[in-house]
Design a protein around this motif. Structure first.
Motif, short mmCIF file in Angstrom:
data_model
loop_
_atom_site.label_atom_id
_atom_site.label_comp_id
_atom_site.label_asym_id
_atom_site.label_seq_id
_atom_site.Cartn_x
_atom_site.Cartn_y
_atom_site.Cartn_z
N SER A 266 49.39 35.55 46.47
CA SER A 266 48.81 34.21 46.27
C SER A 266 49.20 33.27 47.40
N HIS A 267 50.08 33.71 48.28
CA HIS A 267 50.59 32.84 49.34
C HIS A 267 50.32 33.53 50.67
N ALA A 270 48.00 36.68 51.28
CA ALA A 270 46.55 36.60 51.06
C ALA A 270 45.74 37.06 52.27
N LYS A 297 35.07 36.01 34.01
CA LYS A 297 36.36 35.64 33.38
C LYS A 297 37.15 36.87 32.93
N ARG A 302 39.68 38.05 42.32
CA ARG A 302 39.39 36.73 42.93
C ARG A 302 38.96 36.96 44.36
N LEU A 303 38.16 36.06 44.88
CA LEU A 303 37.80 36.15 46.30
C LEU A 303 39.03 35.76 47.09
N MET A 304 39.64 36.71 47.78
CA MET A 304 40.83 36.39 48.56
C MET A 304 40.42 35.56 49.77
N GLY A 305 41.31 34.63 50.14
CA GLY A 305 40.98 33.74 51.25
C GLY A 305 40.12 32.56 50.80
N PHE A 306 39.93 32.44 49.49
CA PHE A 306 39.17 31.31 48.93
C PHE A 306 40.05 30.52 47.99
N GLY A 307 39.93 29.20 48.04
CA GLY A 307 40.66 28.35 47.10
C GLY A 307 41.99 27.90 47.66
N ARG A 309 45.50 25.18 46.41
CA ARG A 309 46.06 24.23 45.46
C ARG A 309 45.79 22.78 45.89
N TYR A 355 29.40 28.04 41.01
CA TYR A 355 30.75 28.32 40.51
C TYR A 355 31.80 27.83 41.51
N LYS A 359 34.30 24.41 41.23
CA LYS A 359 35.76 24.57 41.22
C LYS A 359 36.38 24.21 42.57
N ASN A 364 40.05 29.40 52.93
CA ASN A 364 41.33 28.84 53.38
C ASN A 364 41.74 29.53 54.69
N ASP A 366 43.53 31.85 55.47
CA ASP A 366 43.64 33.32 55.50
C ASP A 366 42.30 34.01 55.66
N1 ACO Z 1 38.11 33.38 43.37
C1 ACO Z 1 37.54 33.14 42.17
N2 ACO Z 1 37.94 32.15 41.33
C2 ACO Z 1 38.99 31.40 41.73
C3 ACO Z 1 39.62 31.58 42.97
C4 ACO Z 1 39.14 32.62 43.81
N3 ACO Z 1 39.70 32.84 45.00
N4 ACO Z 1 40.63 30.67 43.10
C5 ACO Z 1 40.62 29.93 41.99
N5 ACO Z 1 39.63 30.37 41.16
C6 ACO Z 1 39.27 29.78 39.87
C7 ACO Z 1 40.27 30.18 38.79
O1 ACO Z 1 39.87 31.33 38.11
C8 ACO Z 1 40.30 28.94 37.91
O2 ACO Z 1 39.17 29.01 37.09
P1 ACO Z 1 39.24 28.36 35.58
O3 ACO Z 1 39.50 26.91 35.78
O4 ACO Z 1 37.89 28.66 35.02
O5 ACO Z 1 40.37 29.06 34.90
C9 ACO Z 1 40.08 27.79 38.87
O6 ACO Z 1 39.39 28.36 40.00
C10 ACO Z 1 41.39 27.14 39.35
O7 ACO Z 1 42.25 28.18 39.82
P2 ACO Z 1 43.83 28.09 39.80
O8 ACO Z 1 44.40 29.45 39.98
O9 ACO Z 1 44.26 27.32 38.59
O10 ACO Z 1 44.09 27.19 41.07
P3 ACO Z 1 45.45 27.04 41.82
O11 ACO Z 1 45.39 25.76 42.56
O12 ACO Z 1 46.60 27.27 40.91
O13 ACO Z 1 45.43 28.29 42.84
C11 ACO Z 1 45.19 29.70 44.72
C12 ACO Z 1 45.24 28.24 44.19
C13 ACO Z 1 46.43 30.48 44.25
C14 ACO Z 1 45.20 29.66 46.25
C15 ACO Z 1 43.89 30.37 44.19
O14 ACO Z 1 42.74 29.67 44.62
C16 ACO Z 1 43.80 31.85 44.60
O15 ACO Z 1 44.35 32.71 43.90
N6 ACO Z 1 43.11 32.16 45.75
C17 ACO Z 1 43.04 33.49 46.25
C18 ACO Z 1 44.32 33.84 46.99
C19 ACO Z 1 44.44 33.13 48.32
O16 ACO Z 1 43.50 33.09 49.12
N7 ACO Z 1 45.63 32.57 48.58
C20 ACO Z 1 45.94 31.88 49.85
C21 ACO Z 1 46.31 30.46 49.62
S1 ACO Z 1 46.53 29.63 51.16
C22 ACO Z 1 48.05 30.05 51.68
O17 ACO Z 1 48.95 30.40 50.99
C23 ACO Z 1 48.23 30.00 53.12
#
Ligand code: ACO
Length: 431
Positions: A266-267, A270, A297, A302-307, A309, A355, A359, A364, A366
């Protein structure tokens, strides 16, 4: 932090409590709850620290809505375009851009600390050859405490300074040695006539049997990757370093804790997970299937490299890296790389899908870094180590700031206890 003379009133159990409010130079106001337990007898509950400021800091600022990342006030895109990694290290460590003389002196100091204690070779040789480089690096960084006794006293500002320079200087040597070890190739010693990024590339890719010439384009791309990952305020690994150091642990032990935390998918892990995902997708026609899985659900995928905090609009580092990916692949003559095509199409389809829009999920840092690193010749197992190398200066800067802060005290979160209350021990024959 500015005392705004504002406060919030908390009503609880028929009583009112005043909570001071502070204003930062940027970002939302902060409620001071430090006296809450003493005065009201309650804790706050915030797993994952989504609403908690754990410290004050002057190093890095992120505006997640604007997609802005500032180091000591300077935007990351300007630093990535105009500066270079060691200058950014100076900026993070000391607060201002260096003069030409200050930069020269700093680069000279870092360059003269690049070699590792020779005895550390035996530490590397104790690992299995198939160990993940992050496992070796976590061990080697922690082991530095056993080799550099003259920079362990955290109460001495000079020793803190020496430890900081040592960490930044030796991390490329440690990371490249971990790589060489897993390849079964001889270690390549640092060369002090090369710049930071070129020296790292040479230590990774040179062999004693032939001359190695560093490609300046790759060296520039490497330096940009280091720069983009240099710091990111109070993320999981940085908070780990701060928490570890709050007990007074030595700097090498604290940075080893940060490396261990960064390893998780997750950090910092990724980028490896993202490239593996792009390869698994393989061809553009399979993208809808993976997007559907990410939205399902009942599927943990999860799509890695997406999303992110904090970033809820765009990650400014991803924007710079997307451009870098195009440049590097073109220069290497692999601009038609199928993985890059999959990445670009995946980004296009995902960001136009409701979707991901709802959200606020965007690529990101990565998402594109892995493509560049692979084109440069690094295997996926080296992606997180390169992130750790780059982030070392951020960890060290935050550590130095924390140690120098008179408010520094041991970190000790509280809990919402939901377990059994007191019960009597039952002898084994009676259970
Ligand atoms: N793909 C699909 N759905 C996602 C993703 C994703 N990559 N990321 C978040 N979501 C969804 C979750 O399922 C959640 O849905 P819900 O509200 O219906 O339950 C919602 O979006 C919020 O997700 P959280 O996990 O609560 O968000 P949080 O801020 O805690 O997590 C994180 C952030 C860990 C980066 C997350 O987006 C993730 O797991 N991403 C993929 C891993 C990744 O790329 N990590 C690199 C982070 S950058 C870094 O460290 C340099």
């Amino acid at each position: 932090m500015t005392d705004t003379k504002k406060s919030a009133t908390l009503s609880f159990d028929g009583k009112s409590f005043e909570l001071p409010i502070y204003s930062p130079t940027a970002g939302p106001d902060v409620l001071d709850i430090r006296k809450l337990y003493a005065q009201a007898g309650v804790f706050t509950y915030d797993p994952g620290f989504t609403s908690t400021a754990s410290c004050d800091s002057t190093i890095t600022y992120i505006d997640g809505i604007k997609g802005e990342l500032l180091h000591r006030g300077y935007p990351i895109d300007q630093l990535a375009g105009k500066s270079h990694y060691l200058e950014v290290c100076y900026l993070l460590l000391y607060g201002n851009l260096p003069s030409a003389a200050e930069l020269e002196e700093f680069e000279d100091r870092v360059t003269r600390h690049t070699m590792l204690h020779e005895q550390m070779m035996y530490l590397f040789r104790g690992f299995r050859r198939d160990a993940h480089p992050m496992a070796i690096i976590t061990g080697a960084v922690g082991a530095m405490s056993a080799f550099y006794h003259d920079s362990l006293d955290i109460t001495d500002p000079w020793q803190r300074e020496v430890a900081s320079v040592r960490m930044i200087a030796k991390m490329p040597t440690i990371v490249s040695m971990a790589y060489k070890y897993t390849l079964g190739q001889p270690f390549v010693y640092p060369r002090n006539d090369l710049d930071y990024a070129s020296n790292f590339l040479r230590m990774c890719f040179a062999v004693p049997a032939e001359e190695y010439e560093v490609n300046p384009i790759l060296s520039r791309a490497m330096d940009r990757i280091f720069t983009l990952h240099a710091d990111h305020e109070q993320n999981a690994s940085t908070s780990t370093v701060r928490l570890a150091s709050s007990s007074g642990a030595n700097p090498f032990a604290c940075i080893a804790a940060g490396v261990a935390c960064l390893w998780g998918p997750s950090h910092g892990g990724a980028n490896q997970a993202c490239l593996e995902m792009l390869k698994e997708i393989g061809t553009v026609d399979r993208i809808p299937e993976f997007i559907a899985r990410a939205k399902d659900k009942d599927d943990p995928f999860r799509l890695m490299g997406f999303g992110h905090r904090v970033y809820k609009n765009t990650d400014p580092r991803a924007t710079v890296l997307k451009q870098s990916a195009d440049e590097v692949l073109e220069l290497l003559g692999v601009e038609n790389n199928p993985i890059l095509q999959v990445a670009k199409e995946l980004e296009k389809q995902a960001i136009s899908d409701p979707y991901f829009a709802e959200k606020k999920l965007f690529p990101n840092v990565d998402f594109y870094s892995g493509i560049i690193l692979e084109a440069m010749g690094f295997p996926t197992s080296m992606f997180t180590p390169i992130f750790a190398l780059s982030r070392t200066v951020g960890w060290i800067s935050q550590w130095k700031e924390m140690i120098a802060d008179p408010q520094n005290k041991i970190g000790r979160p509280r809990q919402l206890y939901l377990g059994e209350t007191t019960r009597d021990y039952v002898d084994i024959e009676d259970r």
